[in-house]
Scaffold this motif. Structure first.
Motif, PDB file in Angstrom:
ATOM      1  N   GLN A  73       0.839  -1.187   0.000  1.00 56.88           N
ATOM      2  CA  GLN A  73       0.000   0.000   0.000  1.00 56.88           C
ATOM      3  C   GLN A  73       0.881   1.247   0.000  1.00 56.88           C
ATOM      4  O   GLN A  73       2.015   1.221   0.482  1.00 56.88           O
ATOM      5  N   LYS A  74       0.313   2.320  -0.503  1.00 54.30           N
ATOM      6  CA  LYS A  74       1.076   3.563  -0.591  1.00 54.30           C
ATOM      7  C   LYS A  74       1.609   3.978   0.787  1.00 54.30           C
ATOM      8  O   LYS A  74       2.727   4.461   0.922  1.00 54.30           O
ATOM      9  N   ALA A  75       0.798   3.761   1.816  1.00 58.82           N
ATOM     10  CA  ALA A  75       1.197   4.163   3.165  1.00 58.82           C
ATOM     11  C   ALA A  75       2.429   3.405   3.657  1.00 58.82           C
ATOM     12  O   ALA A  75       3.096   3.836   4.591  1.00 58.82           O
ATOM     13  N   ARG A  77       5.019   2.526   1.660  1.00 56.25           N
ATOM     14  CA  ARG A  77       6.172   2.656   0.739  1.00 56.25           C
ATOM     15  C   ARG A  77       7.393   3.284   1.383  1.00 56.25           C
ATOM     16  O   ARG A  77       8.512   3.007   0.987  1.00 56.25           O
ATOM     17  N   HIS A  78       7.172   4.119   2.376  1.00 55.28           N
ATOM     18  CA  HIS A  78       8.318   4.759   3.023  1.00 55.28           C
ATOM     19  C   HIS A  78       9.065   3.803   3.935  1.00 55.28           C
ATOM     20  O   HIS A  78      10.137   4.119   4.429  1.00 55.28           O
ATOM     21  N   ARG A 135      15.641  16.856   6.462  1.00 54.27           N
ATOM     22  CA  ARG A 135      14.800  16.053   7.360  1.00 54.27           C
ATOM     23  C   ARG A 135      14.729  14.617   6.874  1.00 54.27           C
ATOM     24  O   ARG A 135      14.757  14.354   5.672  1.00 54.27           O
ATOM     25  N   LEU A 136      14.606  13.701   7.810  1.00 52.92           N
ATOM     26  CA  LEU A 136      14.340  12.302   7.468  1.00 52.92           C
ATOM     27  C   LEU A 136      12.903  11.982   7.840  1.00 52.92           C
ATOM     28  O   LEU A 136      12.398  12.463   8.852  1.00 52.92           O
ATOM     29  N   ARG A 137      12.268  11.185   7.029  1.00 56.74           N
ATOM     30  CA  ARG A 137      10.892  10.771   7.334  1.00 56.74           C
ATOM     31  C   ARG A 137      10.882   9.971   8.640  1.00 56.74           C
ATOM     32  O   ARG A 137      11.856   9.285   8.953  1.00 56.74           O
ATOM     33  N   PRO A 138       9.758   9.982   9.357  1.00 58.48           N
ATOM     34  CA  PRO A 138       9.690   9.262  10.640  1.00 58.48           C
ATOM     35  C   PRO A 138       9.968   7.762  10.513  1.00 58.48           C
ATOM     36  O   PRO A 138      10.516   7.150  11.428  1.00 58.48           O
ATOM     37  N   THR A 139       9.580   7.167   9.383  1.00 64.63           N
ATOM     38  CA  THR A 139       9.751   5.720   9.254  1.00 64.63           C
ATOM     39  C   THR A 139      11.040   5.345   8.530  1.00 64.63           C
ATOM     40  O   THR A 139      11.217   4.189   8.131  1.00 64.63           O
ATOM     41  N   THR A 140      11.955   6.294   8.380  1.00 71.45           N
ATOM     42  CA  THR A 140      13.226   6.005   7.702  1.00 71.45           C
ATOM     43  C   THR A 140      13.933   4.817   8.340  1.00 71.45           C
ATOM     44  O   THR A 140      14.498   3.960   7.658  1.00 71.45           O
ATOM     45  N   LEU A 142      12.841   2.210   9.706  1.00 71.30           N
ATOM     46  CA  LEU A 142      12.294   0.899   9.323  1.00 71.30           C
ATOM     47  C   LEU A 142      12.827   0.464   7.968  1.00 71.30           C
ATOM     48  O   LEU A 142      13.079  -0.712   7.715  1.00 71.30           O
TER      49      LEU A 142
ATOM     50  N   PHE B  12      -2.407  10.037   1.338  1.00 62.27           N
ATOM     51  CA  PHE B  12      -1.514   9.073   1.999  1.00 62.27           C
ATOM     52  C   PHE B  12      -2.177   7.708   2.118  1.00 62.27           C
ATOM     53  O   PHE B  12      -1.543   6.672   1.898  1.00 62.27           O
ATOM     54  N   GLU B  14      -4.641   6.604   0.327  1.00 57.60           N
ATOM     55  CA  GLU B  14      -5.214   6.166  -0.949  1.00 57.60           C
ATOM     56  C   GLU B  14      -6.704   5.890  -0.816  1.00 57.60           C
ATOM     57  O   GLU B  14      -7.195   4.823  -1.218  1.00 57.60           O
ATOM     58  N   LEU B  34       2.539   4.120  12.868  1.00 58.24           N
ATOM     59  CA  LEU B  34       3.500   4.556  11.850  1.00 58.24           C
ATOM     60  C   LEU B  34       2.824   5.396  10.776  1.00 58.24           C
ATOM     61  O   LEU B  34       3.385   6.391  10.315  1.00 58.24           O
ATOM     62  N   ASP B  35       1.612   4.996  10.391  1.00 60.52           N
ATOM     63  CA  ASP B  35       0.862   5.814   9.437  1.00 60.52           C
ATOM     64  C   ASP B  35       0.621   7.204  10.024  1.00 60.52           C
ATOM     65  O   ASP B  35       0.747   8.219   9.333  1.00 60.52           O
ATOM     66  N   VAL B  37       2.301   8.934  12.282  1.00 64.03           N
ATOM     67  CA  VAL B  37       3.469   9.820  12.325  1.00 64.03           C
ATOM     68  C   VAL B  37       3.888  10.240  10.915  1.00 64.03           C
ATOM     69  O   VAL B  37       4.343  11.369  10.689  1.00 64.03           O
ATOM     70  N   GLU B  38       3.694   9.362   9.938  1.00 60.89           N
ATOM     71  CA  GLU B  38       4.007   9.743   8.552  1.00 60.89           C
ATOM     72  C   GLU B  38       3.042  10.814   8.047  1.00 60.89           C
ATOM     73  O   GLU B  38       3.432  11.732   7.315  1.00 60.89           O
ATOM     74  N   PHE B  41       4.058  13.979   9.443  1.00 65.96           N
ATOM     75  CA  PHE B  41       5.243  14.456   8.711  1.00 65.96           C
ATOM     76  C   PHE B  41       4.815  15.215   7.452  1.00 65.96           C
ATOM     77  O   PHE B  41       5.352  16.282   7.131  1.00 65.96           O
TER      78      PHE B  41
END
Lengths: 423, 103
Positions: A73-75, A77-78, A135-140, A142, B12, B14, B34-35, B37-38, B41
């Motif tokens: 899922q798009k969510a 991808r990070h 900045r780094l994304r919060p889930t970087t 992972l 985000f 979709e 995690l969703d 916090v993203e 962001f």
């Protein structure tokens, strides 16, 4: 639900492979690997993902086309690096071939995946951004985990049995498969997804390999870019691959009507590290003997070996000598395959993709990219023997037993033993 | 601003923005930590306002999406006020509190 490991088997079970999924330089899917490998073609091409003009090595075996974004899922991808997406694609294919429902396997299945460098893209990207105060994304974090491919499979199929990530460099997926064999053999799980994944190196990683000066500088494909066991070999090039094998107890497979492709009847791993990089005869001989002992096999039963064959000076000489040492007068009768000439050195995924190649070789009774290991030796008294021009020769063979060797920086040596029931 | 925040979330996740109704919980919308916090962001990137830290502290007490939107908007507006105050003549002479004085 109780998901505690249940090591209930008192008698070791036979462990069979019922599904294989592969992404390699030949393309996506096991069929692409089989078509490429057994037609004598090579997937080694000029590198497209990196600018190598300032470097020595210019060739590699990148995946020709892969976009795994649709797998998640798009969510998510990070949180998923390319290497994890490759592992997901290979696992989906393997489960489909095995006839296992991805939504049902979780409670009794586990996963063991190997990788040498893991999420290299994510790591390099984070380093570059941090160095520029971006900045780094919060889930970087992972996306940077070395257990990314293993964790991705755990999450996708909700696996509840054991899971481990193996990072023993270029033997990583051999160790992963060996661990999976043990887990299935002794009843810790019914099914194990086992294999490895390594994406093509980032610029930093590739440059580091280039600096070590053991990669081939060859640029003429007609003369051969990577030539394992050839007297004029000049080093390896890097390949990109992901391979997942579905391992299960033979009785489990038969009970559900699945067709075993092959048995993994033995696995041996030893360590010999006089230096971090120098291969040793003792390590190579030790791994092959350990696998034969684990499988209860006489050396004379082996008819095919998928060699580690890195096309480096010392590895190939020693592996050639190790085969002679283990198999003695039987050695010349063994068909030895050097698949890295076609796939490149796929790092931590190498053992897994070569396990797939070994199973295909046994099923087809054909040895792809067959070389004459007696052409080279580390023994100065003997010297190199004359050999035929280098080519991807597929030759017939008549055997039900094969070994696949993997040797790694750090002094890690692993050999897997395979068996098929010939028609 | 609410429609813009909804658009960020919808992209985000979709989903269609119309599916993001105020009464729905984060669980209803399948938004895990995690969703969450993203998404915050993405909000920070768009509004250049710090929301992640405060929203993370409040996340477990948040009842529904409406509350997420309200609290996020409050934080953005508060940041704008503080930024404006720090840019005022008083602030330039040092008589106003720093923008982050209250944490």
């Amino acid at each position: 639900m109780d998901n505690a490991p249940q090591r209930t088997a008192r008698v070791p079970a036979r462990v069979v492979v019922t599904g294989i999924g592969v992404l390699s330089g030949f393309g996506n899917g096991l069929a692409a690997l089989e078509d490429g490998l057994f037609s004598g073609r090579t997937a080694i091409r000029r590198i497209e993902s990196l600018d190598t003009r300032a470097l020595t090595c210019h060739f590699g075996a990148e995946l020709p086309a892969f976009d795994g974004q649709a797998l998640i899922q798009k969510a998510e991808r990070h949180a998923y690096d390319r290497v994890s997406l490759m592992a997901l694609a290979a696992a989906d294919e393997a489960l489909a071939q095995a006839g296992l429902d991805p939504a049902e396997i979780g409670p009794t299945a586990g996963v063991m995946m190997g990788t040498a460098f893991g999420p290299g893209d994510a790591i390099q990207d984070a380093v570059l951004r941090a160095s520029e105060n971006q900045r780094l994304r919060p889930t970087t974090i992972l996306k940077m985990m070395l257990n990314g491919p293993t964790a991705a499979l755990c999450a996708r199929y909700r696996l509840q049995r054991g899971s481990q990530a193996h990072v023993t460099a270029c033997a990583a997926s051999a160790h992963a498969i060996a661990q999976a064999v043990q887990a299935v053999r002794w009843g810790e799980m019914d099914v194990c997804l086992a294999g490895g994944a390594d994406a093509f190196p980032t610029s930093a990683l590739f440059t580091a390999w280039d600096a070590l000066a053991i990669m081939s500088a060859a640029t003429d494909p007609t003369a051969g870019i990577m030539k394992p066991f050839a007297p004029d070999r000049s080093g390896f090039v890097i390949g990109e691959a992901a391979t997942v094998l579905i391992l299960e107890r033979e009785d489990h497979a038969i009970a559900r009507g699945a067709t075993p492709l092959a048995e993994i009847c033995g696995a041996g791993a030893v360590t010999d590290t006089p230096t971090l990089t120098k291969p040793t005869l003792r390590g190579m001989v030790g791994a092959m003997r350990a696998a034969l002992e684990d499988a209860g096999l006489d050396p004379a039963a082996v008819g095919h070996i998928n060699a580690h064959g890195t096309a480096t000076e010392l590895n190939d000489s020693l592996e050639s000598d190790a085969i002679r040492a283990v198999f003695g007068p039987h050695a010349p009768a063994i068909r030895v395959s050097a698949c890295k000439a076609a796939l490149g050195h796929c790092m931590g995924a190498g053992s897994a993709v070569e396990a797939a190649a070994t199973i295909l070789a046994l099923c087809r009774q054909q040895s792809p990219w067959t070389i004459d290991p007696t052409a080279v030796t580390a023994d100065p008294q003997t010297g190199p023997q004359p050999t035929a021009p280098y080519s991807g020769q597929t030759v017939p063979m008549d055997t039900d037993i094969a070994l696949s060797n993997s040797f790694a920086f750090g002094g890690h040596y692993a050999t897997l033993a395979f068996r098929v029931t010939k028609p | 601003m609410k429609s813009e925040l909804l658009a960020i979330m919808a992209e985000f996740l979709e989903v269609d923005p119309e599916e993001l109704q105020d009464y729905k919980t984060l669980e209803d919308l399948n938004i895990d930590s995690l969703d969450f916090v993203e998404i915050m962001f993405e909000v920070e990137e768009k509004y250049d306002a710090p929301v992640i830290f405060e929203m993370q502290k409040k996340r477990t007490q948040i009842q529904n999406l409406g509350e997420v939107l309200r609290l996020t908007e409050e934080l953005i507006l508060k940041h704008r006020d503080q930024t404006a105050a720090s840019a005022s003549p008083d602030a330039r002479t040092g008589s106003a509190a720093p923008a982050d004085a209250d944490g």
